[in-house]
Design an enzyme around this catalytic site. Structure first.
Site, mmCIF file in Angstrom:
data_model
loop_
_atom_site.group_PDB
_atom_site.id
_atom_site.type_symbol
_atom_site.label_atom_id
_atom_site.label_comp_id
_atom_site.label_asym_id
_atom_site.label_seq_id
_atom_site.Cartn_x
_atom_site.Cartn_y
_atom_site.Cartn_z
ATOM 1 N N SER A 142 0.821 -1.206 0.000
ATOM 2 C CA SER A 142 0.000 0.000 0.000
ATOM 3 C C SER A 142 0.863 1.268 0.000
ATOM 4 C CB SER A 142 -0.957 -0.074 1.186
ATOM 5 O OG SER A 142 -2.087 0.706 0.915
ATOM 6 N N LYS B 173 4.210 1.970 -2.363
ATOM 7 C CA LYS B 173 4.657 3.140 -3.123
ATOM 8 C C LYS B 173 6.113 3.407 -2.725
ATOM 9 C CE LYS B 173 0.098 5.235 -1.997
ATOM 10 N NZ LYS B 173 -0.859 4.551 -2.783
ATOM 11 N N TRP C 174 -9.802 0.479 -5.432
ATOM 12 C CA TRP C 174 -9.261 1.797 -5.098
ATOM 13 C C TRP C 174 -7.831 1.938 -5.646
ATOM 14 C CZ3 TRP C 174 -10.887 6.350 -4.150
ATOM 15 C CH2 TRP C 174 -10.215 7.272 -3.334
ATOM 16 N N HIS D 147 -7.606 -5.737 -0.273
ATOM 17 C CA HIS D 147 -6.380 -4.978 -0.027
ATOM 18 C C HIS D 147 -5.691 -5.509 1.240
ATOM 19 C CE1 HIS D 147 -4.048 -1.260 -0.375
ATOM 20 N NE2 HIS D 147 -4.231 -1.039 0.917
HETATM 21 C C1 GTR Z 1 -5.349 4.651 1.498
HETATM 22 C C2 GTR Z 1 -4.710 5.459 0.399
HETATM 23 C C3 GTR Z 1 -3.991 4.544 -0.522
HETATM 24 C C4 GTR Z 1 -3.140 3.497 0.209
HETATM 25 C C5 GTR Z 1 -3.730 3.060 1.537
HETATM 26 C C6 GTR Z 1 -2.750 2.440 2.531
HETATM 27 O O1 GTR Z 1 -6.142 5.382 2.319
HETATM 28 O O2 GTR Z 1 -5.722 6.160 -0.274
HETATM 29 O O3 GTR Z 1 -3.210 5.290 -1.444
HETATM 30 O O4 GTR Z 1 -1.853 3.908 0.359
HETATM 31 O O5 GTR Z 1 -4.303 4.090 2.220
HETATM 32 O O6 GTR Z 1 -1.584 2.749 2.586
HETATM 33 O O7 GTR Z 1 -3.228 1.615 3.313
#
Ligand code: GTR
Length: 410
Positions: free
Chosen positions: A246, A250, A337, A387
């Protein structure tokens, strides 16, 4: 039953995503604008001219998206060992917890390594979200100090031990002959917007629009940890896999793109600002990420809010910066997402660079079916489910790392 990704995207009719994002965001491939991706190989006639193009792409990401991290002399890292090494995981592993001091921060490493290796071992290095103590329930693991998210008064507690354990298949990692090195990301920079007063930013002054944000700070922190691993006698620093999920995916991508010492790079469900193409505006958008998390990227990235079509780069070019090193991009079916199809297309967009540099790139013409991984020099899978990081994901990462990093492999 397995469906192609396009079918799944149409079939999932949810009021919100797994992240709770509202429906005004696009979750339908038929609404994706026509996009044309900049050519990562523009003006590259032969392999000898790739390094100059690579440097140009890297500078573009530094200037316009992540911000440029400061130079650092690794001799400035001080190491203390307040916690003695101990046996771990029923004596199959050794746990060591050196504390690194750099840029005004104390960064607590958790290193679990096989107890009886035949030589130096390759390692997976990845940040955790909430403290090393959340990775496994062993009471010997130091509890995170300082600010942590999603805890009363933002203080870590004993009760949190092991709560993220399902995301770290430590037993399997050790069994397969790897070390796991994990660190709480907040030791390097706490994940909230304080105008860059805390974490490593504090040591370098307040950033202007072109300077580094939190993701760049975290990525830079991973490079500092790798500086240290070069001095850990049990670890082969030439075979360190950088992995993240997540926002930390990145981060692993940017760390792998900006520091060529990382031997293999893994992005797990990294989405917008990670592996997903921004120009598709599918799921999370540039405008949304910059408003929800104004500290993650540099100020200049906000110039592309609702203007993704003006971007002279996209995330396939960040993935191409890893070439020809092995790269793995993983998506999850329900993680709309993060735009699974956009993550695949970015890997596909990096493929020409991998092939140009003489590797087999990503051996998939179109999006693979759910739970059917492809492992070339670029690996990709879309896993069923949400996720998250699961043992299924680790199974793929271990097989991919074995294929590319084990000395016996070709
Ligand atoms: C979310 C964000 C994503 C992702 C995620 C995470 O809220 O919008 O880009 O990075 O968090 O890191 O769990």
């Amino acid at each position: 039953m397995k469906f192609p990704i396009h079918a799944c995207i149409f079939m999932i009719a949810m009021a919100t995503t797994s992240e709770g994002a509202p429906r005004k965001f696009k979750y339908d491939d038929s609404r994706v604008p026509d996009i044309s991706l900049p050519d990562p190989l523009k003006d590259v006639a032969d392999a000898a001219s790739w390094p100059a193009r690579r440097a140009e792409i890297l500078a573009m990401f530094e200037d316009r998206m992540f911000g440029k991290a400061p130079a650092f002399d690794k001799k400035a890292i001080k190491v203390t060992r307040e916690i003695a090494d101990k046996k771990f995981l029923n004596d199959t592993a050794i746990l060591s917890q050196p504390l690194l001091h750099f840029a005004g921060c104390k960064v607590q490493l958790m290193i679990a390594r096989p107890a009886n290796p035949t030589g130096t071992v390759p390692a997976f290095l990845g940040y955790n979200f909430r403290g090393n103590h959340t990775v496994h329930e062993d009471p010997a693991i130091a509890i995170a100090g300082g600010w942590v998210p999603r805890a009363k008064n933002n203080k870590a507690t004993e009760a949190q031990r092991g709560l993220s354990g399902s995301r770290w298949d430590i037993k399997e990692i050790i069994k397969r002959g790897y070390a796991l090195v994990t660190v709480y990301c907040g030791d390097v920079d706490p994940d909230f917007h304080d105008k860059f007063q805390n974490g490593v930013h504090a040591a370098y002054g307040t950033p202007d629009a072109g300077q580094w944000g939190t993701i760049a700070a975290w990525a830079w922190g991973l490079s500092r940890i790798l500086d240290h691993l070069e001095n850990e006698p049990a670890i082969d620093a030439g075979r360190v896999v950088v992995m993240g999920h997540s926002r930390l995916g990145k981060t692993s991508l940017w760390a792998g793109a900006s520091d060529p010492r990382f031997a293999l790079v893994i992005s797990n469900n990294s989405g917008c600002g990670g592996a997903a193409l921004s120009k598709r505006r599918f799921g999370e958008t540039v405008q949304r990420i910059n408003s929800s998390f104004p500290h993650w990227f540099c100020g200049n990235f906000k110039n592309y809010n609702n203007k993704e079509d003006k971007m002279p780069f996209d995330q396939h070019m960040m993935l191409a910066l890893v070439a020809p090193r092995p790269l793995y991009v993983a998506s999850a079916e329900k993680d709309l997402w993060a735009d699974p199809h956009g993550e695949f297309l970015a890997a596909k967009g990096a493929d020409p660079v991998y092939r140009f540099l003489g590797t087999d790139g990503l051996p998939a013409g179109s999006m693979p079916a759910i739970d059917e991984p492809v492992h070339g020099r670029i690996g990709y899978h879309i896993r069923s489910g949400k996720h998250d990081v699961t043992p299924y994901d680790w199974k793929q990462y271990l097989a991919f790392a074995d294929k590319h990093l084990k000395k016996s492999s070709k």
